[in-house]
Design an enzyme around this catalytic site. Structure first.
Site, PDB file in Angstrom:
ATOM      1  N   CYS A  73      42.984 -16.923  18.293  1.00  0.00           N
ATOM      2  CA  CYS A  73      42.615 -18.043  17.423  1.00  0.00           C
ATOM      3  C   CYS A  73      43.661 -19.164  17.517  1.00  0.00           C
ATOM      4  O   CYS A  73      44.854 -18.894  17.353  1.00  0.00           O
ATOM      5  CB  CYS A  73      42.513 -17.525  15.990  1.00  0.00           C
ATOM      6  SG  CYS A  73      42.250 -18.805  14.765  1.00  0.00           S
ATOM      7  N   HIS A 123      21.336 -11.527  12.243  1.00  0.00           N
ATOM      8  CA  HIS A 123      22.411 -10.686  12.788  1.00  0.00           C
ATOM      9  C   HIS A 123      23.443 -11.503  13.567  1.00  0.00           C
ATOM     10  O   HIS A 123      24.222 -10.933  14.329  1.00  0.00           O
ATOM     11  CB  HIS A 123      21.828  -9.576  13.671  1.00  0.00           C
ATOM     12  CG  HIS A 123      21.132  -8.498  12.870  1.00  0.00           C
ATOM     13  ND1 HIS A 123      20.410  -7.479  13.453  1.00  0.00           N
ATOM     14  CD2 HIS A 123      21.070  -8.280  11.540  1.00  0.00           C
ATOM     15  CE1 HIS A 123      19.920  -6.691  12.501  1.00  0.00           C
ATOM     16  NE2 HIS A 123      20.296  -7.156  11.333  1.00  0.00           N
TER      17      HIS A 123
HETATM   18  C1  BJW Z   1       8.584  -3.967  22.350  1.00  0.00           C
HETATM   19  C2  BJW Z   1       8.653  -4.503  23.638  1.00  0.00           C
HETATM   20  C3  BJW Z   1       7.758  -5.570  23.927  1.00  0.00           C
HETATM   21  C4  BJW Z   1      10.154  -2.959  23.477  1.00  0.00           C
HETATM   22  N1  BJW Z   1       6.896  -5.982  23.002  1.00  0.00           N
HETATM   23  N2  BJW Z   1       7.698  -4.388  21.458  1.00  0.00           N
HETATM   24  C5  BJW Z   1      19.802   1.887   4.283  1.00  0.00           C
HETATM   25  C6  BJW Z   1      19.557   3.149   4.783  1.00  0.00           C
HETATM   26  C7  BJW Z   1      20.330   3.662   5.828  1.00  0.00           C
HETATM   27  C8  BJW Z   1      21.357   2.913   6.405  1.00  0.00           C
HETATM   28  C9  BJW Z   1      21.589   1.669   5.923  1.00  0.00           C
HETATM   29  C10 BJW Z   1      20.828   1.172   4.867  1.00  0.00           C
HETATM   30  N3  BJW Z   1      21.275  -0.083   4.601  1.00  0.00           N
HETATM   31  C11 BJW Z   1      22.276  -0.382   5.464  1.00  0.00           C
HETATM   32  C12 BJW Z   1      22.497   0.666   6.279  1.00  0.00           C
HETATM   33  C13 BJW Z   1      23.519   0.741   7.369  1.00  0.00           C
HETATM   34  C14 BJW Z   1      23.096   0.002   8.614  1.00  0.00           C
HETATM   35  C15 BJW Z   1      21.809   0.603   9.167  1.00  0.00           C
HETATM   36  O1  BJW Z   1      20.727   0.050   9.041  1.00  0.00           O
HETATM   37  N4  BJW Z   1      21.924   1.722   9.849  1.00  0.00           N
HETATM   38  C16 BJW Z   1      20.755   2.351  10.447  1.00  0.00           C
HETATM   39  C17 BJW Z   1      21.050   2.633  11.906  1.00  0.00           C
HETATM   40  C18 BJW Z   1      20.348   3.557   9.642  1.00  0.00           C
HETATM   41  N5  BJW Z   1      22.933  -1.416   8.364  1.00  0.00           N
HETATM   42  C19 BJW Z   1      23.958  -2.229   8.336  1.00  0.00           C
HETATM   43  O2  BJW Z   1      25.094  -1.815   8.530  1.00  0.00           O
HETATM   44  C20 BJW Z   1      23.694  -3.705   8.046  1.00  0.00           C
HETATM   45  N6  BJW Z   1      24.589  -4.104   7.052  1.00  0.00           N
HETATM   46  C21 BJW Z   1      24.383  -3.890   5.737  1.00  0.00           C
HETATM   47  O3  BJW Z   1      23.303  -3.516   5.310  1.00  0.00           O
HETATM   48  O4  BJW Z   1      25.481  -4.120   4.931  1.00  0.00           O
HETATM   49  C22 BJW Z   1      25.489  -3.510   3.636  1.00  0.00           C
HETATM   50  C23 BJW Z   1      25.600  -1.992   3.765  1.00  0.00           C
HETATM   51  C24 BJW Z   1      26.413  -1.421   4.737  1.00  0.00           C
HETATM   52  C25 BJW Z   1      26.504  -0.023   4.861  1.00  0.00           C
HETATM   53  C26 BJW Z   1      25.733   0.801   4.024  1.00  0.00           C
HETATM   54  C27 BJW Z   1      24.898   0.209   3.063  1.00  0.00           C
HETATM   55  C28 BJW Z   1      24.843  -1.204   2.935  1.00  0.00           C
HETATM   56  C29 BJW Z   1      24.027  -4.538   9.266  1.00  0.00           C
HETATM   57  C30 BJW Z   1      23.133  -4.246  10.419  1.00  0.00           C
HETATM   58  C31 BJW Z   1      23.574  -5.069  11.638  1.00  0.00           C
HETATM   59  C32 BJW Z   1      22.882  -4.567  12.884  1.00  0.00           C
HETATM   60  N7  BJW Z   1      23.564  -5.017  14.018  1.00  0.00           N
HETATM   61  C33 BJW Z   1      23.027  -4.672  15.331  1.00  0.00           C
HETATM   62  C34 BJW Z   1      24.153  -4.759  16.420  1.00  0.00           C
HETATM   63  C35 BJW Z   1      24.819  -6.031  16.518  1.00  0.00           C
HETATM   64  C36 BJW Z   1      23.967  -7.090  17.210  1.00  0.00           C
HETATM   65  C37 BJW Z   1      24.255  -7.224  18.674  1.00  0.00           C
HETATM   66  O5  BJW Z   1      25.344  -6.942  19.155  1.00  0.00           O
HETATM   67  O6  BJW Z   1      23.322  -7.653  19.354  1.00  0.00           O
HETATM   68  O7  BJW Z   1      21.910  -5.478  15.645  1.00  0.00           O
HETATM   69  S1  BJW Z   1      22.376  -3.045  15.438  1.00  0.00           S
HETATM   70  C38 BJW Z   1      21.123  -3.391  16.588  1.00  0.00           C
HETATM   71  O8  BJW Z   1      19.886  -2.959  15.984  1.00  0.00           O
HETATM   72  C39 BJW Z   1      21.082  -4.913  16.689  1.00  0.00           C
HETATM   73  C40 BJW Z   1      19.626  -5.198  16.433  1.00  0.00           C
HETATM   74  O9  BJW Z   1      19.461  -6.508  15.916  1.00  0.00           O
HETATM   75  C41 BJW Z   1      19.221  -4.124  15.478  1.00  0.00           C
HETATM   76  C42 BJW Z   1      17.746  -3.880  15.395  1.00  0.00           C
HETATM   77  O10 BJW Z   1      17.239  -3.402  16.586  1.00  0.00           O
HETATM   78  P1  BJW Z   1      15.795  -3.842  17.050  1.00  0.00           P
HETATM   79  O11 BJW Z   1      15.775  -5.301  17.226  1.00  0.00           O
HETATM   80  O12 BJW Z   1      14.779  -3.246  16.156  1.00  0.00           O
HETATM   81  O13 BJW Z   1      15.719  -3.220  18.520  1.00  0.00           O
HETATM   82  P2  BJW Z   1      15.405  -1.741  19.005  1.00  0.00           P
HETATM   83  O14 BJW Z   1      15.947  -1.607  20.368  1.00  0.00           O
HETATM   84  O15 BJW Z   1      15.814  -0.765  17.993  1.00  0.00           O
HETATM   85  O16 BJW Z   1      13.811  -1.667  19.041  1.00  0.00           O
HETATM   86  C43 BJW Z   1      13.038  -2.436  19.928  1.00  0.00           C
HETATM   87  C44 BJW Z   1      11.571  -2.114  19.658  1.00  0.00           C
HETATM   88  O17 BJW Z   1      10.802  -3.000  20.440  1.00  0.00           O
HETATM   89  C45 BJW Z   1      11.169  -0.696  20.052  1.00  0.00           C
HETATM   90  O18 BJW Z   1      10.422  -0.109  18.977  1.00  0.00           O
HETATM   91  C46 BJW Z   1      10.251  -0.882  21.281  1.00  0.00           C
HETATM   92  O19 BJW Z   1       9.137   0.012  21.326  1.00  0.00           O
HETATM   93  C47 BJW Z   1       9.760  -2.269  21.087  1.00  0.00           C
HETATM   94  N8  BJW Z   1       9.476  -3.015  22.328  1.00  0.00           N
HETATM   95  N9  BJW Z   1       9.573  -3.866  24.377  1.00  0.00           N
HETATM   96  C48 BJW Z   1       6.842  -5.391  21.802  1.00  0.00           C
HETATM   97  N10 BJW Z   1       7.729  -6.175  25.177  1.00  0.00           N
HETATM   98 ZN    ZN Z   2      42.275 -17.449  12.842  1.00  0.00          ZN
END
Ligand code: BJW
Ligand code: ZN
Length: 247
Positions: free
Chosen positions: A148, A118
């Site tokens: 830029c 990401h």
């Molecule tokens: C602990 C703990 C401890 C806490 N120990 N555990 C298919 C179906 C539906 C939608 C889509 C699909 N394919 C694509 C999409 C669209 C979209 C998407 O997935 N949307 C969903 C919300 C449904 N995906 C995209 O847009 C991706 N692009 C893509 O696929 O392009 C092609 C395409 C586009 C559109 C349609 C179709 C195809 C790109 C995704 C980029 C995600 N970016 C982000 C934000 C930017 C990063 C930033 O600024 O930091 O990245 S979103 C945000 O969520 C961030 C994270 O990396 C990401 C994942 O979150 P994560 O890491 O799982 O964190 P949390 O907070 O959700 O969970 C933490 C967990 O830890 C919890 O369960 C806690 O219980 C646990 N926990 N403490 C162990 N100590």
């Molecule tokens: Zn530029």
């Protein structure tokens, strides 16, 4: 902590793919996404982590990322990050870590085979020209948008936002590791991720399609928990250091 009932065996016949999410950095003090209820200062994360959000209010987006740069610079890797470094030292090229985290903590802990799927909080690119992304720790004053040097356009964080494609080279590296045919057995472990964001949430199914063994270590049940063979519920900083048997 008591020894865990189940152990992940990492021997010379195993190759291990690890996927980490925000939960792995939580014990270092980095807030998770769903922990903030998907909100930052009352803005939905999609509004500050999408191309549409940047188009609408680039200064707000830069305030979000500047705040996170300042916060991430002060935190340190935790025992969960350290465990992954030991596993990599044991497995060498039979190890690959793909992380959704942009905070750089895996590299700071010493992990080397890392895919920043990401992007990286400490890299910047141009929204308007094709110049190479560059390392950047700048924290910009509130209300400003950096420009830029090459084209005068707007700079943006080198982060994969909602609706943007992941880098094809990153997806290839993960895909090649999954499909590698070298006689080793594939194990996949996801830790600290809600399983809500794609394509990361689908890696478990790609691994199952080649008959790999799958583990989830998470504090709560994730959206895709039932896809895993093993679910160890707990904090990654406590579970990971005792989960693996290095053989
Ligand atoms: C602990 C703990 C401890 C806490 N120990 N555990 C298919 C179906 C539906 C939608 C889509 C699909 N394919 C694509 C999409 C669209 C979209 C998407 O997935 N949307 C969903 C919300 C449904 N995906 C995209 O847009 C991706 N692009 C893509 O696929 O392009 C092609 C395409 C586009 C559109 C349609 C179709 C195809 C790109 C995704 C980029 C995600 N970016 C982000 C934000 C930017 C990063 C930033 O600024 O930091 O990245 S979103 C945000 O969520 C961030 C994270 O990396 C990401 C994942 O979150 P994560 O890491 O799982 O964190 P949390 O907070 O959700 O969970 C933490 C967990 O830890 C919890 O369960 C806690 O219980 C646990 N926990 N403490 C162990 N100590
Ligand atoms: Zn530029």
């Amino acid at each position: 902590m008591e020894p865990l009932a189940e152990q992940l065996v990492l021997d010379s016949r195993t190759r291990l793919l690890v996927l980490t999410g925000a939960g792995v950095s939580a014990e270092s003090g980095v807030p998770t996404f769903r922990g903030m209820n998907g909100l930052w200062e009352n803005h939905p994360v999609e509004a500050v982590a999408s191309p549409e959000g940047f188009q609408a209010d680039p200064a707000l987006v830069w305030r979000f990322y500047s705040q996170r740069r300042a916060g991430a610079a002060d935190v340190k890797p935790n025992p969960g990050h350290d465990a992954l470094v030991r596993w990599e030292a044991h497995l060498g090229d039979r190890f690959l870590l793909t992380t959704q985290n942009v905070d750089g903590l895996h590299a700071r802990a010493g992990s080397q085979r890392v895919v920043d799927m990401h992007g990286n909080l400490f890299r910047t690119k141009c929204a308007d020209c094709q110049r190479e992304p560059f390392a950047d720790t700048s924290v910009h004053p509130s209300g400003t948008v950096p420009k830029c040097d090459s084209c005068g356009g707007r700079l943006r964080p080198d982060i994969v936002w909602f609706g943007e494609m992941l880098a094809p080279s990153d997806l290839e590296r993960i895909g090649e590791f999954i499909s590698r045919k070298d006689g080793t057995r594939l194990v996949f472990l996801a830790a600290g991720t809600s399983g809500a964001v794609w394509p990361a949430a689908g890696i478990v199914d790609e691994v199952r399609a080649v008959r790999g063994e799958t583990w989830l270590v998470n504090y709560e049940s994730a959206a895709n928990t039932e896809r895993f063979h093993h679910f160890v519920q707990g904090l990654s900083g406590q579970v990971l250091p005792t989960l693996a048997k290095l053989a």
